[in-house]
Design a protein around this motif. Structure first.
Motif, PDB file in Angstrom:
ATOM      1  N   ARG A 225     -44.026  -4.437  12.330  1.00 40.13           N
ATOM      2  CA  ARG A 225     -44.547  -3.745  11.140  1.00 40.13           C
ATOM      3  C   ARG A 225     -44.440  -2.228  11.156  1.00 40.13           C
ATOM      4  NH1 ARG A 225     -50.244  -6.482   9.581  1.00 40.13           N
ATOM      5  NH2 ARG A 225     -50.834  -5.595  11.595  1.00 40.13           N
ATOM      6  N   ASP A 226     -43.862  -1.647  12.192  1.00 46.05           N
ATOM      7  CA  ASP A 226     -43.674  -0.192  12.193  1.00 46.05           C
ATOM      8  C   ASP A 226     -42.407   0.172  12.968  1.00 46.05           C
ATOM      9  OD1 ASP A 226     -44.247   2.437  11.553  1.00 46.05           O
ATOM     10  OD2 ASP A 226     -45.591   2.748  13.270  1.00 46.05           O
ATOM     11  N   ILE A 227     -41.276  -0.432  12.564  1.00 43.66           N
ATOM     12  CA  ILE A 227     -40.007  -0.223  13.261  1.00 43.66           C
ATOM     13  C   ILE A 227     -39.356   1.053  12.751  1.00 43.66           C
ATOM     14  CG2 ILE A 227     -37.736  -1.199  13.747  1.00 43.66           C
ATOM     15  CD1 ILE A 227     -39.001  -3.964  13.014  1.00 43.66           C
ATOM     16  N   LYS A 228     -38.942   1.892  13.688  1.00 45.58           N
ATOM     17  CA  LYS A 228     -38.236   3.134  13.382  1.00 45.58           C
ATOM     18  C   LYS A 228     -37.698   3.676  14.702  1.00 45.58           C
ATOM     19  CE  LYS A 228     -42.656   5.618  13.578  1.00 45.58           C
ATOM     20  NZ  LYS A 228     -43.591   6.504  12.861  1.00 45.58           N
ATOM     21  N   PRO A 229     -36.743   4.598  14.670  1.00 45.76           N
ATOM     22  CA  PRO A 229     -36.174   5.123  15.917  1.00 45.76           C
ATOM     23  C   PRO A 229     -37.210   5.759  16.841  1.00 45.76           C
ATOM     24  CG  PRO A 229     -34.726   5.624  14.084  1.00 45.76           C
ATOM     25  CD  PRO A 229     -35.977   5.046  13.491  1.00 45.76           C
ATOM     26  N   ASP A 230     -38.264   6.344  16.276  1.00 44.72           N
ATOM     27  CA  ASP A 230     -39.311   6.930  17.117  1.00 44.72           C
ATOM     28  C   ASP A 230     -40.037   5.884  17.955  1.00 44.72           C
ATOM     29  OD1 ASP A 230     -39.000   9.598  16.542  1.00 44.72           O
ATOM     30  OD2 ASP A 230     -40.357   9.572  14.826  1.00 44.72           O
ATOM     31  N   ASN A 231     -40.022   4.634  17.497  1.00 43.08           N
ATOM     32  CA  ASN A 231     -40.736   3.574  18.197  1.00 43.08           C
ATOM     33  C   ASN A 231     -39.818   2.705  19.044  1.00 43.08           C
ATOM     34  OD1 ASN A 231     -43.165   4.439  17.243  1.00 43.08           O
ATOM     35  ND2 ASN A 231     -43.319   2.922  15.600  1.00 43.08           N
ATOM     36  N   ALA A 232     -38.687   3.271  19.433  1.00 46.94           N
ATOM     37  CA  ALA A 232     -37.799   2.648  20.415  1.00 46.94           C
ATOM     38  C   ALA A 232     -37.517   3.703  21.473  1.00 46.94           C
ATOM     39  CB  ALA A 232     -36.512   2.162  19.766  1.00 46.94           C
ATOM     40  N   LEU A 233     -37.578   3.317  22.738  1.00 48.67           N
ATOM     41  CA  LEU A 233     -37.497   4.273  23.841  1.00 48.67           C
ATOM     42  C   LEU A 233     -36.237   4.054  24.668  1.00 48.67           C
ATOM     43  CD1 LEU A 233     -41.204   4.030  25.068  1.00 48.67           C
ATOM     44  CD2 LEU A 233     -40.236   5.676  23.442  1.00 48.67           C
ATOM     45  N   VAL A 234     -35.712   5.169  25.183  1.00 45.93           N
ATOM     46  CA  VAL A 234     -34.533   5.128  26.050  1.00 45.93           C
ATOM     47  C   VAL A 234     -34.979   5.316  27.499  1.00 45.93           C
ATOM     48  CG1 VAL A 234     -32.285   6.146  26.547  1.00 45.93           C
ATOM     49  CG2 VAL A 234     -33.162   6.159  24.198  1.00 45.93           C
ATOM     50  N   PHE A 235     -34.507   4.412  28.385  1.00 45.88           N
ATOM     51  CA  PHE A 235     -34.817   4.495  29.804  1.00 45.88           C
ATOM     52  C   PHE A 235     -33.554   4.817  30.594  1.00 45.88           C
ATOM     53  CE2 PHE A 235     -38.496   2.356  28.240  1.00 45.88           C
ATOM     54  CZ  PHE A 235     -39.513   2.636  29.144  1.00 45.88           C
ATOM     55  N   ASP A 236     -33.725   5.087  31.873  1.00 39.23           N
ATOM     56  CA  ASP A 236     -32.569   5.284  32.754  1.00 39.23           C
ATOM     57  C   ASP A 236     -31.603   4.116  32.604  1.00 39.23           C
ATOM     58  OD1 ASP A 236     -33.074   7.738  33.922  1.00 39.23           O
ATOM     59  OD2 ASP A 236     -34.414   6.903  35.433  1.00 39.23           O
ATOM     60  N   GLY A 237     -30.311   4.420  32.627  1.00 43.34           N
ATOM     61  CA  GLY A 237     -29.320   3.375  32.447  1.00 43.34           C
ATOM     62  C   GLY A 237     -29.078   3.045  30.994  1.00 43.34           C
ATOM     63  N   SER A 238     -29.642   3.863  30.082  1.00 41.07           N
ATOM     64  CA  SER A 238     -29.473   3.704  28.632  1.00 41.07           C
ATOM     65  C   SER A 238     -30.114   2.430  28.087  1.00 41.07           C
ATOM     66  CB  SER A 238     -27.978   3.727  28.245  1.00 41.07           C
ATOM     67  OG  SER A 238     -27.394   4.954  28.626  1.00 41.07           O
ATOM     68  N   LYS A 239     -31.032   1.829  28.838  1.00 38.11           N
ATOM     69  CA  LYS A 239     -31.737   0.652  28.319  1.00 38.11           C
ATOM     70  C   LYS A 239     -32.668   1.079  27.192  1.00 38.11           C
ATOM     71  CE  LYS A 239     -35.205  -1.439  30.435  1.00 38.11           C
ATOM     72  NZ  LYS A 239     -36.009  -2.275  31.349  1.00 38.11           N
ATOM     73  N   ILE A 240     -32.673   0.288  26.108  1.00 34.85           N
ATOM     74  CA  ILE A 240     -33.514   0.571  24.945  1.00 34.85           C
ATOM     75  C   ILE A 240     -34.620  -0.475  24.873  1.00 34.85           C
ATOM     76  CG2 ILE A 240     -33.557   0.905  22.444  1.00 34.85           C
ATOM     77  CD1 ILE A 240     -31.669   2.838  23.771  1.00 34.85           C
ATOM     78  N   VAL A 241     -35.858  -0.013  24.691  1.00 35.03           N
ATOM     79  CA  VAL A 241     -36.969  -0.959  24.534  1.00 35.03           C
ATOM     80  C   VAL A 241     -37.781  -0.596  23.302  1.00 35.03           C
ATOM     81  CG1 VAL A 241     -37.116  -1.311  27.031  1.00 35.03           C
ATOM     82  CG2 VAL A 241     -38.673   0.297  25.920  1.00 35.03           C
ATOM     83  N   VAL A 242     -38.320  -1.610  22.654  1.00 32.07           N
ATOM     84  CA  VAL A 242     -39.192  -1.421  21.494  1.00 32.07           C
ATOM     85  C   VAL A 242     -40.605  -1.157  21.996  1.00 32.07           C
ATOM     86  CG1 VAL A 242     -40.178  -2.540  19.460  1.00 32.07           C
ATOM     87  CG2 VAL A 242     -37.777  -2.903  20.052  1.00 32.07           C
ATOM     88  N   SER A 243     -41.268  -0.201  21.379  1.00 36.84           N
ATOM     89  CA  SER A 243     -42.627   0.161  21.800  1.00 36.84           C
ATOM     90  C   SER A 243     -43.533   0.264  20.583  1.00 36.84           C
ATOM     91  CB  SER A 243     -42.603   1.485  22.569  1.00 36.84           C
ATOM     92  OG  SER A 243     -42.208   2.541  21.696  1.00 36.84           O
TER      93      SER A 243
END
Length: 451
Positions: free
Chosen positions: A131-149
């Protein structure tokens, strides 16, 4: 409770190093875990409101129940602490920070977007909605892994429709909100179709670098625009039914732009499946959608017309009857293609246009589709000077009695008045709907003025 400051000790374990983000009823800190010496992120509830505290605790419960590489992981939580908090791995930055580096590289965009989709799909499969999806609510980790937060607005789909209603009325981020979220109680009632809408807006921002307040079709490749347009339909029922469908459509659109691919070969494969289904009186809406999407992705207008006319009449009837809104951009582009290219065809082609367009006109409920079908007949009949096609136009124009359709057609006739004024007087004014009579009168005035 005062907000935490640098070097404060939380729950006798975490030493605050810095504040790194937050909003709404939560803040995120970087902290040193004294038990193992790791620097991690800690999110705590900043609100005294019982409702916000319950919402925060729910966010923790939801994340603890989802184990997926593209969803943020809870390392530890203490929701009975004052204030309640949880810890999570430290990210490098939100996806928003890398959007400028994605511009012009569709492969990178798709990789990031696919990771976000996989995370949202995991949330859906666990029985929740973000209910609140946007680029600000996805995070980049080492190795370019993307996670939803940031699952602070997430809900249990079946078990969570009546609680936390006050704050749910207009919560969310405006630029990404589907229309149903903007009404009273909209956030509370939002389901996975709202997430699909927000994913469409997110895809647009990843591709263009612009916030999706207004979507510009010229800013993205035409095939991908079709996907974004369907994902962000006003009516939730007309969007993709799942994240998987959205991803499939996106990959189809990208493949059509790959020079190694053969879009016409893909079309033939899909058409064969559709024709086999018709033999047993069945149809697969996903198959037909992929066919139409492939046609829409075609840049060459003559190829567009050729592929469109390859569609069996039965498929056109089914598509017009069952997928009217999805047909609107297809017909708008078809009318434009006829306007630009019909002069390159033999005179008899006007009857082919009229035959296809009559099927669509009679089977669709969309005023815009009816309008563009009728205008396509008008343009083809007039430019190719075919009396039979012009007769079909006259006949369909006369049977219009629905006010909404009549006003849509009248507006279209004004746009194509060059063609309409050449045959307007074939039908007496009194036999037309009043909205169309006004355009008829404009044609007569212009003709008299020229005389």
């Amino acid at each position: 409770m005062d907000e935490y400051k640098k070097d404060d000790l939380i729950d006798s374990r975490y030493i605050v190093k810095d504040e790194i983000g937050g909003g709404g009823f939560g803040k995120v800190l970087s902290v040193l875990d004294q038990q193992n010496g790791d620097v991690i992120a800690l999110k705590y509830c900043t609100s005294h409101s019982e409702e916000d505290i319950r919402r925060f605790k729910r966010e923790v419960r939801i994340m603890e129940n989802i184990d997926h590489e593209n969803v943020i992981k809870v390392l530890y939580s203490n929701v009975d602490y004052n204030p309640p908090y949880f810890t999570m791995p430290m990210a490098l930055y939100p996806v928003t920070k890398i959007i400028s580096n994605l511009q012009g590289d569709i492969t990178k965009v798709i990789a990031v977007f696919e990771s976000i989709c996989k995370g949202i799909n995991a949330i859906h499969n666990s029985g929740h909605t973000h209910r609140d999806i946007k680029p600000d609510n996805a995070l980049v980790f080492d190795g370019s892994k993307i996670v939803v937060s940031d699952l602070g607005l997430a809900k249990f789909d079946e078990r969570d429709t009546t609680i936390l209603t006050r704050a749910s009325i207009y919560m969310g981020t405006f630029d990404y909100m589907p229309p149903e979220q903007m009404i009273y109680g909209g956030t509370r009632d939002l389901d996975h179709r709202g997430d699909v809408f927000q994913l469409g807006k997110t895809l647009y921002q990843l591709l263009t670098g612009h916030r999706p307040t207004v979507l510009n079709p010229d800013a993205v490749p035409i095939g991908i625009w079709y996907v974004i347009q369907k994902a962000t339909r006003q009516n939730p029922n007309e969007r993709y039914h799942s994240v998987d469908q959205l991803l499939d459509a996106l990959h189809d659109a990208v493949r059509t732009t790959d020079p190694k691919m053969n879009p016409k070969g893909m079309f033939e494969e899909l058409l064969t499946v559709a024709e086999e289904n018709l033999k047993i009186n069945e149809y697969d809406s996903n198959n037909i959608s992929r066919l139409i999407q492939l046609i829409y992705s075609t840049d060459d207008m003559e190829d567009y017309i050729t592929l469109f006319h390859r569609l069996p009449n039965r498929i056109l009837q089914i598509y017009a009857s069952n997928m009217a809104t999805e047909l609107e951009p297809i017909m708008e582009k078809y009318k434009r293609a006829i306007d630009e290219k019909v002069g390159n065809y033999a005179f008899t082609f006007a009857e082919n246009v009229a035959g296809k367009m009559e099927i669509i006109f009679k089977n669709t409920s969309s005023p815009d589709v009816k309008k563009n079908a009728l205008l396509s007949i008008l343009i083809a009949g007039n430019r190719l000077n075919r009396w039979a096609a012009m007769g079909d136009f006259d006949r369909l124009l006369q049977i219009i009695d629905d006010d909404t359709v009549a006003y849509a057609v009248a507006d279209g006739l004004r746009e194509e008045i060059y063609d309409y004024k050449r045959l307007y007087d074939r039908i007496p004014k009194k036999e037309l709907h009043p909205a169309i009579q006004v355009v008829w009168e404009a044609c007569e005035r212009e003709q008299n003025s020229n005389i």
